[in-house]
Structures are given as C-alpha cells and as structure tokens.
Design an enzyme around this catalytic site. Structure first.
Site, PDB file in Angstrom:
ATOM      1  N   ARG A 119       0.849  -1.198   0.000  1.00  0.00           N
ATOM      2  CA  ARG A 119       0.000   0.000   0.000  1.00  0.00           C
ATOM      3  C   ARG A 119       0.887   1.252   0.000  1.00  0.00           C
ATOM      4  O   ARG A 119       1.749   1.415   0.863  1.00  0.00           O
ATOM      5  CB  ARG A 119      -0.931  -0.013   1.218  1.00  0.00           C
ATOM      6  CG  ARG A 119      -1.895  -1.183   1.194  1.00  0.00           C
ATOM      7  CD  ARG A 119      -2.797  -1.206   2.407  1.00  0.00           C
ATOM      8  NE  ARG A 119      -3.755  -0.114   2.407  1.00  0.00           N
ATOM      9  CZ  ARG A 119      -4.678   0.086   3.353  1.00  0.00           C
ATOM     10  NH1 ARG A 119      -4.743  -0.746   4.375  1.00  0.00           N
ATOM     11  NH2 ARG A 119      -5.506   1.099   3.282  1.00  0.00           N
ATOM     12  N   SER A 166      -5.671   9.497  -0.335  1.00  0.00           N
ATOM     13  CA  SER A 166      -6.278   9.167   0.953  1.00  0.00           C
ATOM     14  C   SER A 166      -6.267  10.373   1.896  1.00  0.00           C
ATOM     15  O   SER A 166      -5.237  11.016   2.092  1.00  0.00           O
ATOM     16  CB  SER A 166      -5.516   8.012   1.610  1.00  0.00           C
ATOM     17  OG  SER A 166      -5.976   7.809   2.924  1.00  0.00           O
ATOM     18  N   GLN A 168      -6.278  10.226   4.892  1.00  0.00           N
ATOM     19  CA  GLN A 168      -5.463   9.897   6.058  1.00  0.00           C
ATOM     20  C   GLN A 168      -4.077  10.528   5.974  1.00  0.00           C
ATOM     21  O   GLN A 168      -3.457  10.807   7.001  1.00  0.00           O
ATOM     22  CB  GLN A 168      -5.350   8.380   6.216  1.00  0.00           C
ATOM     23  CG  GLN A 168      -6.664   7.727   6.615  1.00  0.00           C
ATOM     24  CD  GLN A 168      -6.564   6.219   6.699  1.00  0.00           C
ATOM     25  OE1 GLN A 168      -5.488   5.639   6.576  1.00  0.00           O
ATOM     26  NE2 GLN A 168      -7.696   5.568   6.898  1.00  0.00           N
ATOM     27  N   SER A 194     -12.888  12.548   0.450  1.00  0.00           N
ATOM     28  CA  SER A 194     -13.221  12.243   1.853  1.00  0.00           C
ATOM     29  C   SER A 194     -13.114  13.476   2.748  1.00  0.00           C
ATOM     30  O   SER A 194     -12.577  13.417   3.862  1.00  0.00           O
ATOM     31  CB  SER A 194     -12.308  11.130   2.388  1.00  0.00           C
ATOM     32  OG  SER A 194     -12.358  10.001   1.564  1.00  0.00           O
ATOM     33  N   ASP A 310     -15.798   4.390   2.544  1.00  0.00           N
ATOM     34  CA  ASP A 310     -15.951   3.173   3.338  1.00  0.00           C
ATOM     35  C   ASP A 310     -17.382   2.625   3.290  1.00  0.00           C
ATOM     36  O   ASP A 310     -17.633   1.507   3.748  1.00  0.00           O
ATOM     37  CB  ASP A 310     -15.538   3.411   4.789  1.00  0.00           C
ATOM     38  CG  ASP A 310     -14.022   3.396   4.963  1.00  0.00           C
ATOM     39  OD1 ASP A 310     -13.322   2.974   4.021  1.00  0.00           O
ATOM     40  OD2 ASP A 310     -13.547   3.829   6.033  1.00  0.00           O
ATOM     41  N   LYS A 337      -7.047   0.229  -0.732  1.00  0.00           N
ATOM     42  CA  LYS A 337      -7.482  -0.068   0.634  1.00  0.00           C
ATOM     43  C   LYS A 337      -6.881  -1.407   1.087  1.00  0.00           C
ATOM     44  O   LYS A 337      -5.871  -1.855   0.549  1.00  0.00           O
ATOM     45  CB  LYS A 337      -9.012  -0.098   0.691  1.00  0.00           C
ATOM     46  CG  LYS A 337      -9.670   1.250   0.403  1.00  0.00           C
ATOM     47  CD  LYS A 337      -9.542   2.203   1.561  1.00  0.00           C
ATOM     48  CE  LYS A 337     -10.354   3.473   1.356  1.00  0.00           C
ATOM     49  NZ  LYS A 337     -10.313   4.361   2.528  1.00  0.00           N
ATOM     50  N   ARG A 341     -10.532  -3.050  -3.605  1.00  0.00           N
ATOM     51  CA  ARG A 341     -11.948  -3.298  -3.339  1.00  0.00           C
ATOM     52  C   ARG A 341     -12.799  -3.320  -4.603  1.00  0.00           C
ATOM     53  O   ARG A 341     -13.865  -3.954  -4.616  1.00  0.00           O
ATOM     54  CB  ARG A 341     -12.470  -2.252  -2.343  1.00  0.00           C
ATOM     55  CG  ARG A 341     -11.960  -2.509  -0.926  1.00  0.00           C
ATOM     56  CD  ARG A 341     -12.431  -1.493   0.088  1.00  0.00           C
ATOM     57  NE  ARG A 341     -12.080  -1.932   1.439  1.00  0.00           N
ATOM     58  CZ  ARG A 341     -12.154  -1.172   2.520  1.00  0.00           C
ATOM     59  NH1 ARG A 341     -12.566   0.088   2.420  1.00  0.00           N
ATOM     60  NH2 ARG A 341     -11.816  -1.663   3.699  1.00  0.00           N
TER      61      ARG A 341
END
Length: 432
Positions: A119, A166, A168, A194, A310, A337, A341
């Site tokens: 990742r 992301s 994050q 996001s 998500d 992810k 996915r």
C-alpha cells in the site's frame, strides 16, 4: 489457519438493539491527540476494534530501553538502538504513526503485513521530507517498511499535497501540526477526497484546544499547546451502515442503535440519507437511532461516494441484491485499501450474476443476469468490510459462507455475535 463461518437467516424480519463499538476513525485520531498532548487529553469509550486496540498499545506503551533482540529483514536488531513497530494490516495506524514518529525522541522501523507493504505511502513521506523529516525506505521505494528518525528539524512551514488521495495522509499531517516548531500551512491541490474525515480531524483537534484556519484550499495550524480535556468517542457509523443494509434487505425491520447522534463528526453518518432512498427511516430518540423500513420504489440512480468511500461496498451490495442498476462515482481510493476493493467487488458480485462495470472513474451495476443461489462462498481478501458488506445477503440467500471469520476483528469484533441478536444463525466451519 483461519476458520470460515456459515450464516443464514430463517426469517426476513430483523428486530433488535445493537450496541456498537466506538468509532475506529474517531478513536484513532483521539489516541494520537492524547499521545501528542503529553497527558492533557484523555480518551473515553476507546473502540475495541483491533486497529484501535493495536494503536492504543503502541501510543500508550511507555518507552523502555532494552537489549532484547528482534529480527527484521533477516537482520538482528537491538531495541535499545532501534525500535521495530509492526502495525500488521492497520492502514490508519501506518499513516498516522509515520507522521507521529517524526516528532519522537527515537528512531524506529515502522512495518506491517505483506499487504501493508503493497500500500503506497510515498505521498505522505514526500510531504514529511519537505518539512524536514528524516525518513527512508527499507525495501521498496514509496512503500513500507520505513525507517523514521525523530526530532524533526523543520525546514519550512508550508507544504502542498494532492487532495484526491487518501484523506489519512492529510489527517496525519494535521495531527502533528500543533507540535511542529513552525506550525503548518497545508495547501490541498485539486478536489479533496473524503472531506468529512478532514473536517472530523479538525473538529477533534478543536475539542483539544487546537485552533485552525481553513481559507480556500489552505489549512493553517500554528504551533500551540493542547488544553486539558476528555474526548468521548461516538459509536461507529461505518459499523452502523451494515445494519442499514440489513434493514434494507429485510421485509420488516426495527433496529435500535444506541449512542448515535444526528450531529456526528463522522462522514459515514451520511448513510442515513443514502438509505432513505431504500425506504429506511432514521429516527433519533431515546439516546440513539431507530431504523425502520417501509416499502418504497428506488428512484435514485447515481451515488457519489467520494466523501464516504468506506460505505461503497455496503451500498453497492445492497443495490446488487435489490437488482437496482445504479451508477457510482467517487471510488478512486478503493483500489489502495485493505485490498483492491473494486476487483474484490467484481469477483464476489459475479457469484450472484451481477457485474460491476468500470468506465473510467464511473462504475455501473448490470443486474440483468442476477440470480439467487442456494449456497455461496464469499472470499474476504483479508478485508473486514468485504465480509460485513456481503453478510446481509444471508437474508436472501439460504446459506452464505465467508472465509476467515476473524477478519471482522479489524473494526467490529462483535459483528457475527451481534447478527444473532436479530435472527441470523451462524456456525463456524472450523479450521481450514
């Protein structure tokens, strides 16, 4: 080896009360804030999700000098000289700790599972290196494991980062901003994926006394001290989404989820609006939310999930089960992810004859060959959300088997037990 679980649902009626664990997203942020505050901030209602438990163990463990040896990459290391931190499959922990350890008075190796080593983390590492962090790659460029030296020597207070990656990465930078000698001005390039997760981060920092300014595409946080406070972690809206899916596929539903509020910081609370399209009413009372279902024709054809990726598996599986040929956008981050996915959804939906067709950044369901088998085995790809998103299909498929039942521990350890409270029947197939 990992045990499989077989579930069924004799009745199409789903009624019960489900006490969800604390939000993994909120909890992980709160734990980092607690650690950076040097004891001023306390966290209440810590999630029992495996990721949160692991992160709490790392952040709350006192640093102990030891001569105990560890093996990493075939080399024997001494923890007195270099600490090895293995976060397994916890992606959020990898991102947050990459930034966190640049501030600490130690040098660490930050590593994880084999999937974690696939990742990408280069975008975050690049940004931290521009700030002045000393980070290097131990194996492959752009991917964990990382060697991180603490005591960052900050060279600049302003950096830029792409917004379509992301969130994050952005959160990891914002969390350490108050402790950076020069503070941080973070310029977000392009559209922000996001966004609710970034807003959650800023709101939780504000609860801990950290002020910010967000003007146009620049978020500014000056160097400042945390205040003494407690952060209460709300139950997990991502986990709640599976109960909305169960309600949507049931003939009759009356499910109560205590502790959830209509003014949540969590972006995934938008599931209330999404599932309203499927006849699910969310009534906030009695200290939680009541879910009920009324038959309703599904009109909405396009779902933009950019702000809540998500929820993608949950919503896509519900549409597939109902034969609703919807179109989905905002799924750009799904391929990086816990698993890819998109590919995982395509593989597993094919088992009920449904295709998820990709055209650029737009995805469309083709349910023309949909079928309901008597029994099906779903693979989980070491991804907790694959298991939980497909579990509601046991309402319409007589017997559903999932590989690796324990995969749900990452975010919702009690998931299979909670299913039994509304009439699901589960049995472990045994070790494989």
């Amino acid at each position: 080896m990992k045990p499989n679980i077989i579930i069924s649902k004799p009745s199409c009626v789903s009624k019960g009360t489900i006490q969800l664990t604390g939000s993994k997203s909120e909890c992980n942020r709160a734990l980092v804030i607690e650690a950076l505050s040097k004891g001023k901030v306390k966290v209440d209602n810590v999630s029992d999700a495996a990721d949160a438990v692991l992160l709490a163990g790392i952040l709350r463990k006192p640093k102990v000098e030891s001569s105990k040896s560890e093996v990493f990459n075939g080399l024997e290391l001494t923890t007195q000289d270099l600490r090895v931190v293995n976060i397994g499959p916890a992606g959020t922990a990898m991102r947050f700790l990459t930034a966190y350890f640049t501030l600490q008075d130690e040098e660490v190796i930050l590593t994880g599972s084999e999937r974690m080593k696939q990742r990408p983390i280069g975008v975050l590492v690049d940004a931290l290196q521009v700030l002045g962090a000393d980070i290097s790659y131990e194996e492959n460029e752009g991917f964990p494991p990382l060697k991180i030296a603490g005591n960052i020597q900050q060279k600049t207070g302003r950096i830029s980062i792409k917004g379509n990656i992301s969130s994050q990465y952005i959160t990891a930078l914002l969390l350490i901003a108050p402790n950076l000698p020069l503070g941080l001005e973070l310029e977000i390039e392009g559209d922000l994926t996001s966004r609710p997760y970034v807003e959650m981060t800023l709101a939780m920092l504000q609860q801990a006394g950290i002020q910010h300014n967000w003007a146009d595409n620049v978020i500014s946080i000056a160097k400042q001290d945390f205040k003494e406070t407690s952060i209460w972690v709300e139950p997990d809206w991502s986990a709640a989404s599976y109960w909305y899916a169960i309600a949507a596929l049931s003939d009759e539903a009356d499910i109560f989820l205590p502790g959830l509020t209509s003014y949540s910081l969590q972006g995934d609370s938008v599931i209330t609006e999404i599932m309203a399209n499927f006849g699910i009413t969310s009534q906030f009372k009695d200290g939680g939310v009541h879910l009920t279902r009324e038959p309703k024709p599904i009109v909405r054809k396009i779902f933009d999930l950019k702000s809540c990726p998500d929820l993608a598996q949950t919503v896509i599986v519900v549409c597939a089960a109902l034969g609703h040929e919807a179109t989905f956008t905002g799924l750009e981050t799904l391929k990086i992810k816990e698993t890819d996915r998109i590919a995982a959804l395509q593989n597993e939906l094919a088992k009920i004859g449904v295709k998820l067709i990709e055209k650029g950044q737009v995805y469309k369901l083709d349910c023309s060959e949909k079928q309901i088998p008597q029994r099906v085995l779903f693979n989980t790809y070491e991804d907790h959300r694959m298991a939980m998103a497909f579990a509601p299909l046991a309402i319409i498929i007589p017997e559903v088997e999932f590989e690796d039942a324990n995969v749900v521990e990452k975010s919702y350890p009690a998931f299979w037990t909670d299913l039994e409270k509304v009439g699901f029947v589960g049995k472990m197939k045994g070790e494989r």
